[in-house]
Design a protein around this motif. Structure first.
Motif, PDB file in Angstrom:
ATOM      1  N   ASP A 138      16.761 -16.117 -24.950  1.00 47.51           N
ATOM      2  CA  ASP A 138      16.543 -15.578 -26.290  1.00 47.51           C
ATOM      3  C   ASP A 138      15.925 -14.191 -26.204  1.00 47.51           C
ATOM      4  O   ASP A 138      14.939 -13.977 -25.487  1.00 47.51           O
ATOM      5  CB  ASP A 138      15.629 -16.501 -27.099  1.00 47.51           C
ATOM      6  N   PHE A 189      16.581  -9.623 -27.415  1.00 48.52           N
ATOM      7  CA  PHE A 189      17.407  -8.490 -27.823  1.00 48.52           C
ATOM      8  C   PHE A 189      18.001  -7.849 -26.565  1.00 48.52           C
ATOM      9  O   PHE A 189      17.276  -7.617 -25.592  1.00 48.52           O
ATOM     10  CB  PHE A 189      16.564  -7.431 -28.548  1.00 48.52           C
ATOM     11  N   TYR A 190      19.298  -7.521 -26.606  1.00 51.80           N
ATOM     12  CA  TYR A 190      19.992  -6.933 -25.473  1.00 51.80           C
ATOM     13  C   TYR A 190      20.800  -5.720 -25.932  1.00 51.80           C
ATOM     14  O   TYR A 190      21.455  -5.765 -26.976  1.00 51.80           O
ATOM     15  CB  TYR A 190      20.980  -7.929 -24.847  1.00 51.80           C
ATOM     16  N   SER A 191      20.769  -4.668 -25.141  1.00 56.42           N
ATOM     17  CA  SER A 191      21.714  -3.580 -25.370  1.00 56.42           C
ATOM     18  C   SER A 191      22.984  -3.938 -24.612  1.00 56.42           C
ATOM     19  O   SER A 191      22.942  -4.631 -23.596  1.00 56.42           O
ATOM     20  CB  SER A 191      21.161  -2.238 -24.886  1.00 56.42           C
ATOM     21  N   VAL A 218      24.102  -3.624 -29.747  1.00 61.29           N
ATOM     22  CA  VAL A 218      22.945  -4.507 -29.568  1.00 61.29           C
ATOM     23  C   VAL A 218      23.374  -5.913 -29.961  1.00 61.29           C
ATOM     24  O   VAL A 218      24.088  -6.096 -30.951  1.00 61.29           O
ATOM     25  CB  VAL A 218      21.755  -4.066 -30.454  1.00 61.29           C
ATOM     26  N   VAL A 267      21.688 -10.080 -30.219  1.00 55.07           N
ATOM     27  CA  VAL A 267      20.508 -10.938 -30.197  1.00 55.07           C
ATOM     28  C   VAL A 267      20.973 -12.337 -29.826  1.00 55.07           C
ATOM     29  O   VAL A 267      21.936 -12.853 -30.412  1.00 55.07           O
ATOM     30  CB  VAL A 267      19.807 -10.967 -31.571  1.00 55.07           C
ATOM     31  N   ASN A 316      19.596 -16.170 -29.755  1.00 56.86           N
ATOM     32  CA  ASN A 316      18.503 -16.939 -30.343  1.00 56.86           C
ATOM     33  C   ASN A 316      18.913 -18.396 -30.504  1.00 56.86           C
ATOM     34  O   ASN A 316      19.750 -18.710 -31.354  1.00 56.86           O
ATOM     35  CB  ASN A 316      18.119 -16.343 -31.699  1.00 56.86           C
ATOM     36  N   GLY A 359      25.252  -9.621 -33.469  1.00 57.12           N
ATOM     37  CA  GLY A 359      25.106  -8.252 -32.996  1.00 57.12           C
ATOM     38  C   GLY A 359      26.125  -7.340 -33.625  1.00 57.12           C
ATOM     39  O   GLY A 359      26.942  -7.753 -34.458  1.00 57.12           O
ATOM     40  N   ARG A 415      18.468  -6.466 -20.998  1.00 58.23           N
ATOM     41  CA  ARG A 415      17.469  -7.122 -21.847  1.00 58.23           C
ATOM     42  C   ARG A 415      16.448  -6.094 -22.311  1.00 58.23           C
ATOM     43  O   ARG A 415      15.819  -5.415 -21.501  1.00 58.23           O
ATOM     44  CB  ARG A 415      16.784  -8.242 -21.077  1.00 58.23           C
ATOM     45  N   ARG A 460      13.990  -6.913 -24.959  1.00 60.05           N
ATOM     46  CA  ARG A 460      12.738  -7.633 -25.179  1.00 60.05           C
ATOM     47  C   ARG A 460      13.020  -9.077 -25.549  1.00 60.05           C
ATOM     48  O   ARG A 460      14.098  -9.428 -26.003  1.00 60.05           O
ATOM     49  CB  ARG A 460      11.879  -6.964 -26.239  1.00 60.05           C
ATOM     50  N   LEU A 489      12.225 -12.543 -27.844  1.00 56.23           N
ATOM     51  CA  LEU A 489      11.962 -12.801 -29.257  1.00 56.23           C
ATOM     52  C   LEU A 489      10.527 -13.262 -29.481  1.00 56.23           C
ATOM     53  O   LEU A 489      10.054 -13.265 -30.604  1.00 56.23           O
ATOM     54  CB  LEU A 489      12.923 -13.859 -29.799  1.00 56.23           C
TER      55      LEU A 489
END
Length: 122
Positions: free
Chosen positions: A5, A7-9, A22, A24, A26, A32, A112, A114, A116
């Motif tokens: 889980d 946020f990824y570019s 981007v 996400v 979760n 995205g 990656r 960050r 969640l």
């Protein structure tokens, strides 16, 4: 929550162009978008035996957007499915994957950004 889980570019290159976006991850869901306005929705799950993460995504392409594989812009929105396996090192830093789409191959680097979880340093 899963280990993945966050946020990824995404940096991706097809046969005709490249793009960024981007996503996400979760609790098994993916959402995205990329710089062209393509929206990504789907699911993911871990395949621990093969040490990978499986992504099943529906991409929604808005009118007027050319794909990096060279598909010309269309007058109406359309969708297509993507299924990909990404190395399980995805959660630690970055992972690269060659993804086959209905319109041709795309190479993607997932980085990656960050977790969640607040104040998580995973």
């Amino acid at each position: 929550m899963t280990h993945y889980d966050g946020f990824y570019s995404i940096l991706f290159r097809g046969t005709h162009d490249f793009g960024v976006g981007v996503i996400v991850l979760n609790n098994g869901a993916i959402v995205g978008a990329d710089s062209g306005g393509v929206a990504y929705d789907g699911i993911f799950y871990e395949d621990p035996e093969r040490r990978r993460v499986v992504l099943k995504i529906t991409a929604t392409v808005p009118p007027g957007v050319e794909l990096v594989q060279g598909v010309p812009a269309q007058q109406r929105p359309y969708t297509f499915k993507i299924e990909a396996a990404v190395p399980d090192d995805l959660r630690r830093s970055e992972a690269a994957a060659g993804i086959q789409t209905p319109f041709g191959p795309v190479n993607v680097i997932f980085r990656r950004l960050r977790s969640l979880l607040p104040h998580s340093h995973d």
